[in-house]
Motif scaffolding. Structure first.
Motif, PDB file in Angstrom:
ATOM      1  N   TRP A  45       0.640  -1.187  -0.136  1.00  0.00           N
ATOM      2  CA  TRP A  45      -0.007  -0.131   0.067  1.00  0.00           C
ATOM      3  C   TRP A  45       0.776   1.258  -0.003  1.00  0.00           C
ATOM      4  O   TRP A  45       0.210   2.281  -0.204  1.00  0.00           O
ATOM      5  CB  TRP A  45      -0.997  -0.013   1.231  1.00  0.00           C
ATOM      6  CG  TRP A  45      -0.347  -0.045   2.465  1.00  0.00           C
ATOM      7  CD1 TRP A  45      -0.019   1.072   3.272  1.00  0.00           C
ATOM      8  CD2 TRP A  45       0.109  -1.226   3.196  1.00  0.00           C
ATOM      9  NE1 TRP A  45       0.752   0.532   4.506  1.00  0.00           N
ATOM     10  CE2 TRP A  45       0.779  -0.615   4.470  1.00  0.00           C
ATOM     11  CE3 TRP A  45      -0.108  -2.518   2.999  1.00  0.00           C
ATOM     12  CZ2 TRP A  45       1.204  -1.541   5.458  1.00  0.00           C
ATOM     13  CZ3 TRP A  45       0.489  -3.564   3.732  1.00  0.00           C
ATOM     14  CH2 TRP A  45       1.028  -2.785   5.137  1.00  0.00           C
ATOM     15  N   LEU A  54      -3.667   5.212  -6.639  1.00  0.00           N
ATOM     16  CA  LEU A  54      -3.708   3.962  -5.710  1.00  0.00           C
ATOM     17  C   LEU A  54      -3.910   3.037  -6.767  1.00  0.00           C
ATOM     18  O   LEU A  54      -4.551   3.030  -7.951  1.00  0.00           O
ATOM     19  CB  LEU A  54      -4.822   3.993  -4.950  1.00  0.00           C
ATOM     20  CG  LEU A  54      -4.721   5.476  -3.885  1.00  0.00           C
ATOM     21  CD1 LEU A  54      -5.879   5.346  -2.902  1.00  0.00           C
ATOM     22  CD2 LEU A  54      -3.547   5.453  -3.338  1.00  0.00           C
ATOM     23  N   HIS A  58      -8.350  -1.919  -5.552  1.00  0.00           N
ATOM     24  CA  HIS A  58      -7.912  -1.931  -3.909  1.00  0.00           C
ATOM     25  C   HIS A  58      -7.752  -0.645  -3.414  1.00  0.00           C
ATOM     26  O   HIS A  58      -7.045  -0.429  -2.450  1.00  0.00           O
ATOM     27  CB  HIS A  58      -6.509  -2.608  -3.893  1.00  0.00           C
ATOM     28  CG  HIS A  58      -6.471  -3.969  -4.361  1.00  0.00           C
ATOM     29  ND1 HIS A  58      -6.999  -4.995  -3.794  1.00  0.00           N
ATOM     30  CD2 HIS A  58      -6.122  -4.781  -5.684  1.00  0.00           C
ATOM     31  CE1 HIS A  58      -6.817  -6.468  -4.600  1.00  0.00           C
ATOM     32  NE2 HIS A  58      -6.192  -5.878  -5.672  1.00  0.00           N
ATOM     33  N   GLN A  61      -8.955  -0.052   0.467  1.00  0.00           N
ATOM     34  CA  GLN A  61      -7.961  -0.742   1.346  1.00  0.00           C
ATOM     35  C   GLN A  61      -6.738   0.137   1.372  1.00  0.00           C
ATOM     36  O   GLN A  61      -6.268   0.209   2.544  1.00  0.00           O
ATOM     37  CB  GLN A  61      -7.945  -2.203   1.079  1.00  0.00           C
ATOM     38  CG  GLN A  61      -6.994  -2.990   1.919  1.00  0.00           C
ATOM     39  CD  GLN A  61      -6.505  -4.540   1.464  1.00  0.00           C
ATOM     40  OE1 GLN A  61      -6.835  -4.721   0.314  1.00  0.00           O
ATOM     41  NE2 GLN A  61      -6.114  -4.954   2.725  1.00  0.00           N
ATOM     42  N   GLN A  62      -6.282   0.249   0.383  1.00  0.00           N
ATOM     43  CA  GLN A  62      -5.042   1.148   0.308  1.00  0.00           C
ATOM     44  C   GLN A  62      -5.073   2.477   0.787  1.00  0.00           C
ATOM     45  O   GLN A  62      -4.365   2.948   1.634  1.00  0.00           O
ATOM     46  CB  GLN A  62      -4.459   1.240  -1.336  1.00  0.00           C
ATOM     47  CG  GLN A  62      -3.163   1.865  -1.351  1.00  0.00           C
ATOM     48  CD  GLN A  62      -2.454   1.810  -2.697  1.00  0.00           C
ATOM     49  OE1 GLN A  62      -3.038   1.758  -3.735  1.00  0.00           O
ATOM     50  NE2 GLN A  62      -1.380   1.870  -2.895  1.00  0.00           N
ATOM     51  N   ARG A  65      -5.346   2.143   4.811  1.00  0.00           N
ATOM     52  CA  ARG A  65      -4.098   1.921   5.309  1.00  0.00           C
ATOM     53  C   ARG A  65      -3.025   3.150   5.264  1.00  0.00           C
ATOM     54  O   ARG A  65      -2.362   3.417   6.360  1.00  0.00           O
ATOM     55  CB  ARG A  65      -3.295   0.734   4.525  1.00  0.00           C
ATOM     56  CG  ARG A  65      -4.059  -0.559   4.805  1.00  0.00           C
ATOM     57  CD  ARG A  65      -3.251  -1.631   4.140  1.00  0.00           C
ATOM     58  NE  ARG A  65      -3.877  -2.880   4.245  1.00  0.00           N
ATOM     59  CZ  ARG A  65      -3.022  -4.043   4.808  1.00  0.00           C
ATOM     60  NH1 ARG A  65      -1.874  -3.908   4.860  1.00  0.00           N
ATOM     61  NH2 ARG A  65      -3.706  -5.069   4.868  1.00  0.00           N
TER      62      ARG A  65
END
Length: 81
Positions: A45, A54, A58, A61-62, A65
């Motif tokens: 990430w 990004l 994803h 989620q990235q 994080r």
């Protein structure tokens, strides 16, 4: 390459191209992405495209994080301050 990614600290964001160059393979950004896609345990990430985008598919989620590490995200891109 995996050592370079593993060494990234929380809140540190680099590009696929920077990792490729760091390990002696300039121009191999796509290969870095492929390795990260198949690797467990690496802080994937913390690696983004040259435009700060990004990872497609994803992003949520990235972004979650990275935000947890203090990185600003807007419109699925890292915000450079």
């Amino acid at each position: 390459m995996t050592a370079a990614v593993a060494a990234l600290r929380p809140g540190e964001v680099v590009t696929y191209g920077e990792i490729a160059e760091q390990v002696g393979h300039p121009g191999a950004a796509r290969a870095v992405g492929n390795v990260l896609a198949d690797s467990d345990g690496l802080p994937w990430w913390r690696v983004v495209t040259s435009t700060g985008r990004l990872v497609p598919g994803h992003e949520a989620q990235q972004a979650r994080r990275l935000r947890a590490e203090g990185v600003a995200i807007s419109r699925n891109r890292v915000v450079v301050r």
